[in-house]
Design an enzyme around this catalytic site. Structure first.
Site, mmCIF file in Angstrom:
data_model
loop_
_atom_site.group_PDB
_atom_site.id
_atom_site.type_symbol
_atom_site.label_atom_id
_atom_site.label_comp_id
_atom_site.label_asym_id
_atom_site.label_seq_id
_atom_site.Cartn_x
_atom_site.Cartn_y
_atom_site.Cartn_z
ATOM 1 N N CYS A 122 2.722 1.920 -5.801
ATOM 2 C CA CYS A 122 2.963 1.290 -4.505
ATOM 3 C C CYS A 122 3.015 -0.232 -4.579
ATOM 4 O O CYS A 122 3.375 -0.886 -3.593
ATOM 5 C CB CYS A 122 1.880 1.721 -3.518
ATOM 6 S SG CYS A 122 1.760 3.516 -3.338
ATOM 7 N N HIS A 256 1.842 -2.889 2.142
ATOM 8 C CA HIS A 256 2.275 -1.538 1.763
ATOM 9 C C HIS A 256 1.926 -0.578 2.892
ATOM 10 O O HIS A 256 0.811 -0.603 3.431
ATOM 11 C CB HIS A 256 1.582 -1.123 0.470
ATOM 12 C CG HIS A 256 1.658 0.335 0.187
ATOM 13 N ND1 HIS A 256 2.838 1.039 0.232
ATOM 14 C CD2 HIS A 256 0.681 1.240 -0.136
ATOM 15 C CE1 HIS A 256 2.592 2.313 -0.040
ATOM 16 N NE2 HIS A 256 1.292 2.456 -0.269
ATOM 17 N N ASN A 287 4.298 7.170 3.936
ATOM 18 C CA ASN A 287 4.041 6.355 2.750
ATOM 19 C C ASN A 287 5.163 6.605 1.742
ATOM 20 O O ASN A 287 5.261 7.683 1.167
ATOM 21 C CB ASN A 287 2.682 6.736 2.162
ATOM 22 C CG ASN A 287 2.332 5.951 0.907
ATOM 23 O OD1 ASN A 287 3.175 5.340 0.274
ATOM 24 N ND2 ASN A 287 1.055 5.984 0.529
#
Length: 331
Positions: A122, A256, A287
């Site tokens: 990520c 993020h 996500n």
């Protein structure tokens, strides 16, 4: 004495254009609940996620990247032939070699650019952005395409109550080019390998056949949450310090898109002023790992919540554990 002459790169680098691609299929929480014992209310309260996008067979890592890249190149006012580097961050391209970046570079029409993949979870977009900046300042490329792309639906265990609702698919891209003034500040990045077990693939590919179950991403939710909220807020502050600004100077915060609770907690810990626009794309996108920051950036600009020239703090963090934070001027 060295006989090597100094390189003649640009004095600084900046983000010139951004593009995104979200798969056509929108998956609400009700679909996730077909496989786990939970509720829409619980998923929303724990993650802030109401929907996510899942890719079809045709929406491959390459196909989504090509779409996002085309938009970013057009947004930058360039042609594919001007791209001198292609950096792709992904953990969901399942061919060990060749790098998917080479295929993407060919399909967009770039002419013999440097092209390679990176695996930084990520935080991958931040890693790619930093490498692109270095290439431009060094002079090894004039314009570099940075892509974050994931098909995390392929790595989701739909029966895992802790993660089934988290992940989505998509691609985000930016073009980085030369600048006369700083457009990308010094990156604060690093890793904490002692925490590698907190987010991981369930089994290695070498053990896949014997396990009988396709590998998936698993995580220790509470440990990740505490690390992200407390440790990553410190990294974000270090990035502000590295850029020589304070939270009051920010216009936009693009973390993020892991979890709405993490985002809100970071905003509180950093004491961000009310005027700072905060990306909360996770609600409808889920996500998307390396793709989450450029996708959120693209949406903020497209909806007018952010504008060209705004000063933005971006921070990515995830499996490794790894992290990368910097301050940028939005294209």
């Amino acid at each position: 004495m060295s006989k090597i002459k100094p390189s003649k790169g640009a004095p600084f680098a900046r983000i010139m254009g951004v593009g995104g691609y979200r798969p056509t299929r929108v998956v609400p929480n009700e679909v996730i609940l077909e496989k786990i014992d939970s509720s829409d209310e619980w998923i929303r309260s724990r993650s802030g996620i109401s929907t996510r996008h899942w890719a079809s067979d045709e929406e491959t890592v390459t196909a989504m990247s090509v779409e996002a890249a085309g938009k970013a190149i057009a947004d930058a006012g360039l042609t594919p032939e001007q791209i001198g580097g292609v950096i792709v961050s992904t953990v969901s391209h399942f061919k060990q070699t060749p790098a998917v970046a080479t295929e993407i570079a060919d399909k967009i029409g770039a002419v013999k650019p440097a092209a390679f993949d990176i695996s930084a979870g990520c935080a991958g977009f931040g890693y790619g952005l930093t490498l692109a900046k270095g290439m431009i300042v060094e002079g090894s490329a004039e314009y570099v395409l940075v892509i974050g792309v994931e098909r995390l639906s392929d790595l989701t265990d739909l029966e895992d109550r802790a993660t089934a609702f988290l992940f989505g698919d998509g691609a985000g891209a930016v073009v980085v080019g030369p600048a006369d003034e700083p457009g990308i500040a010094r990156t604060v990045w690093g890793s904490e390998g002692d925490k590698s077990e907190t987010i991981k693939q369930t089994v290695p590919w070498t053990e896949y056949d014997s396990s009988g179950k396709f590998p998936a991403i698993t995580q220790e939710g509470q440990a990740v949450f505490r690390w992200a909220v407390f440790e990553m807020a410190k990294v974000a502050q270090q990035a502000l310090d590295a850029a020589g600004i304070t939270a009051d100077d920010l216009d936009v915060f693009i973390p993020h898109q892991a979890n709405m609770r993490i985002i809100d907690s970071m905003v509180k810990t950093l004491k961000l002023p009310e005027h700072v626009t905060v990306a909360r794309d996770v609600e409808t996108t889920g996500n998307t790992s390396a793709a989450s920051i450029p996708l959120a950036m693209e949406r903020l600009l497209a909806t007018g919540q952010a504008k060209s020239g705004d000063t933005a703090l971006v921070i990515g963090f995830g499996a490794g554990l790894v992290y990368a934070a910097t301050v940028v001027t939005l294209p």
